[in-house]
Design a protein around this motif. Sequence first.
Motif, short mmCIF file in Angstrom:
data_model
loop_
_atom_site.label_atom_id
_atom_site.label_comp_id
_atom_site.label_asym_id
_atom_site.label_seq_id
_atom_site.Cartn_x
_atom_site.Cartn_y
_atom_site.Cartn_z
N ALA A 81 0.84 -1.20 0.00
CA ALA A 81 0.00 0.00 0.00
C ALA A 81 0.87 1.25 0.00
N ARG A 82 1.93 1.24 0.81
CA ARG A 82 2.82 2.40 0.88
C ARG A 82 3.59 2.59 -0.44
N PHE A 83 3.94 1.46 -1.06
CA PHE A 83 4.60 1.54 -2.37
C PHE A 83 3.67 2.18 -3.40
N ALA A 84 2.37 1.80 -3.35
CA ALA A 84 1.39 2.37 -4.27
C ALA A 84 1.27 3.88 -4.06
N ALA A 104 12.20 5.62 2.97
CA ALA A 104 11.74 5.00 4.22
C ALA A 104 11.42 3.52 4.02
N LEU A 105 10.92 3.17 2.83
CA LEU A 105 10.52 1.78 2.57
C LEU A 105 11.72 0.82 2.52
N GLU A 106 12.80 1.24 1.86
CA GLU A 106 13.91 0.32 1.59
C GLU A 106 14.48 -0.33 2.87
N PRO A 107 14.88 0.45 3.91
CA PRO A 107 15.44 -0.21 5.11
C PRO A 107 14.43 -1.09 5.85
#
Length: 694
Positions: A81-84, A104-107
């Motif tokens: 959802a956050r990627f979208a 923020a998503l990667e780590p």
Amino acid sequence: MNYKTPLFVIVFYSLLCIGNTKLIAQEKNASDLIVLIETYDSLDENTEKDEVLRKIKDLVKNIPKDSLEFIVKHYDFNFIARFAMADYYRLNKNHDLAKREYAALEPEILSKRPIDYILLAHVVWASSINISLKDFSYEKGLKTLYKGLAYSEQSKVDRMTMKYHSNLQFYNTSSSNFDKSVYHNKKHYEYAKKLNDSIQVVLALKTVMINFNYVKNSESALEIWRQIQPIYKIHRSKFPVPSALLTQVTRAFINSKQLDSAAYYNAECFRLDSIQGNSFRDCYNILYKGIILQDQGNADEAKKTFLSSYELAKKNRNNLIQIKSAAYMAQILLEENEHNEALNLLRENYSISDRKRSLNKAEYELLLSKAFEATNKLDSALYYRNKSDRSFEAENLDIHAKQVAIAKAELGINELLDENENLVSTQTDLDKRMAKSKTTTNVLLYALITIVILTSFFIYRRNQKEKLRVSQYREELTNKERIAIEAELNTIRSQMNPHFMFNSLNSINEFIQNDSSEDASNYLVKFSRLMRSTLNYSKRKFVTLKEEIDLLKLYIELENLRFYNSIDFSLTIDPSINTEKALIPPMMIQPFVENAIWHGLMAKENERKLKLTFSENQQHIICNIEDNGIGRTASAQQKAQKPKHKSQGIGLTQRRLELLKSIHGNEAGIEVIDLTENGTGTLVKVILPKQLKE
């Protein structure tokens, strides 16, 4: 808790209340996104996850921000959802928010076990194309892409890895890392073959065409086109921008002076872009139409066409086409003696060329120098000739690097073309069989028989190739060595230009320093003629002996001006030589003549004599350069007392002679003889393989 049911209720309630077709489609996309988010974590295969992520990217383009925020709120802490949401920001050019979300998503993804490498590959890919123009740099892009490539290789999803190699090819080319660029394009091609993706195969080979066009190897570029043309015909409707490929085909035909074919493909580019409504591509199409008209001798129509491409490029902020169109227009204006108009146009656009090394800066500065010379502004003319000299050196380094990269790797070009020929045959036969299978059951039987026959044929052909492999191995090696040698020869010919121009400009500078403005002006006019010939000849593998002698006479005349006509020059040509048919590599004699003048005769106070003699035997043209200068020993002593300066002309020419001997098998070299016992006077004998003009 399962949020799917209440979310669907809200979606359908909205549809009933609003009843708007567009909103219905948008909310349908929102519903599909919910299904994909809930499905993703249940998937085991990375290839399936890759497909879901691609569908999500397509969906978020057409979901209202409110609906998307509502979904993300209900799926808080869900990576998908956050990627979208991050991708929504990216697509709407909200770079700062998108960058923050991706970062923020990667780590967080890396901290979860097992690590979801395909999601990481998509996150890094999206962040690599999110860099806004205000802080864009190829260095940042390369660093990000190599990190993403590592994630993609861990995921073992070939399609994603192929995309990374394709983009790394582009970034490395733009950063002048040509060895890496060729490597990544080869990987792009290999993955496309593995996936049986004909479109990507053609796109990888298009890059090879671009490389060959860049180094003016139109023959190899057109050979690539002949190989991929059948695939293009079958799949042209699937190409996103087919005119981008045909533009390279047009360019190759222009370089090879096949203007009718160039005009045909240029017209096809116009037609395809008109169908797609792609006015941005018209900048390229109009420019190449102008080049074709100019090469056909239609200067008036060419000038109007270049003006049209210039104005359209300016409107679309296409710096590349704007600067090229301005240069072509200025060239025509100079030929028509519209010197001030040409100068104003060049000066108006120079700032674009000055900050973009890839926009043929050297040629542009050379045109500026000519325009200043034509308007009698000699200081400015000399200033821009010096800048052009430096820019030529930088551009020649790029050309050299790309030639060496192509010659070393050649993308396994011979093998690649053989494989691609098989791919075309297989693809064509497959499409024919599929078309026939739609008619009757009997045709299916015939298709099956055809498959068996073709398979037998290919097995037979493979066996035959295997039998010939050993006998052909050495020949293939020889061909590749020849390609590498010819690439190096091209590079050395390019390097001779700036070396020669630098020395000539020194002479002009001396006239100016001695307040000999009239001599400087005369010298500059002659130098302009000489440089035009030099630039033209340096692009060719061979020139006639007559052309080489004319260039030498003009060069010696220039140097004689510098020494106040104190050089007694004589020229003898064996009557048996047909100077208009005998061919030799360009600029082979001039460095030795220059050496005789600068290091032999210049140091002598009186009675300066220079004699050139041309003779021939069955296989060679022989040139003797004889001077009565101070000789090699005294010259070496004088050089030792002066600041060190690395002269490259003789060294480059010696290397060219070595390479010519490798290619032709005939003797090629030089012999230096001291003419007197006390070491004064020198004879240089240059031996060249003889070629005859057909």
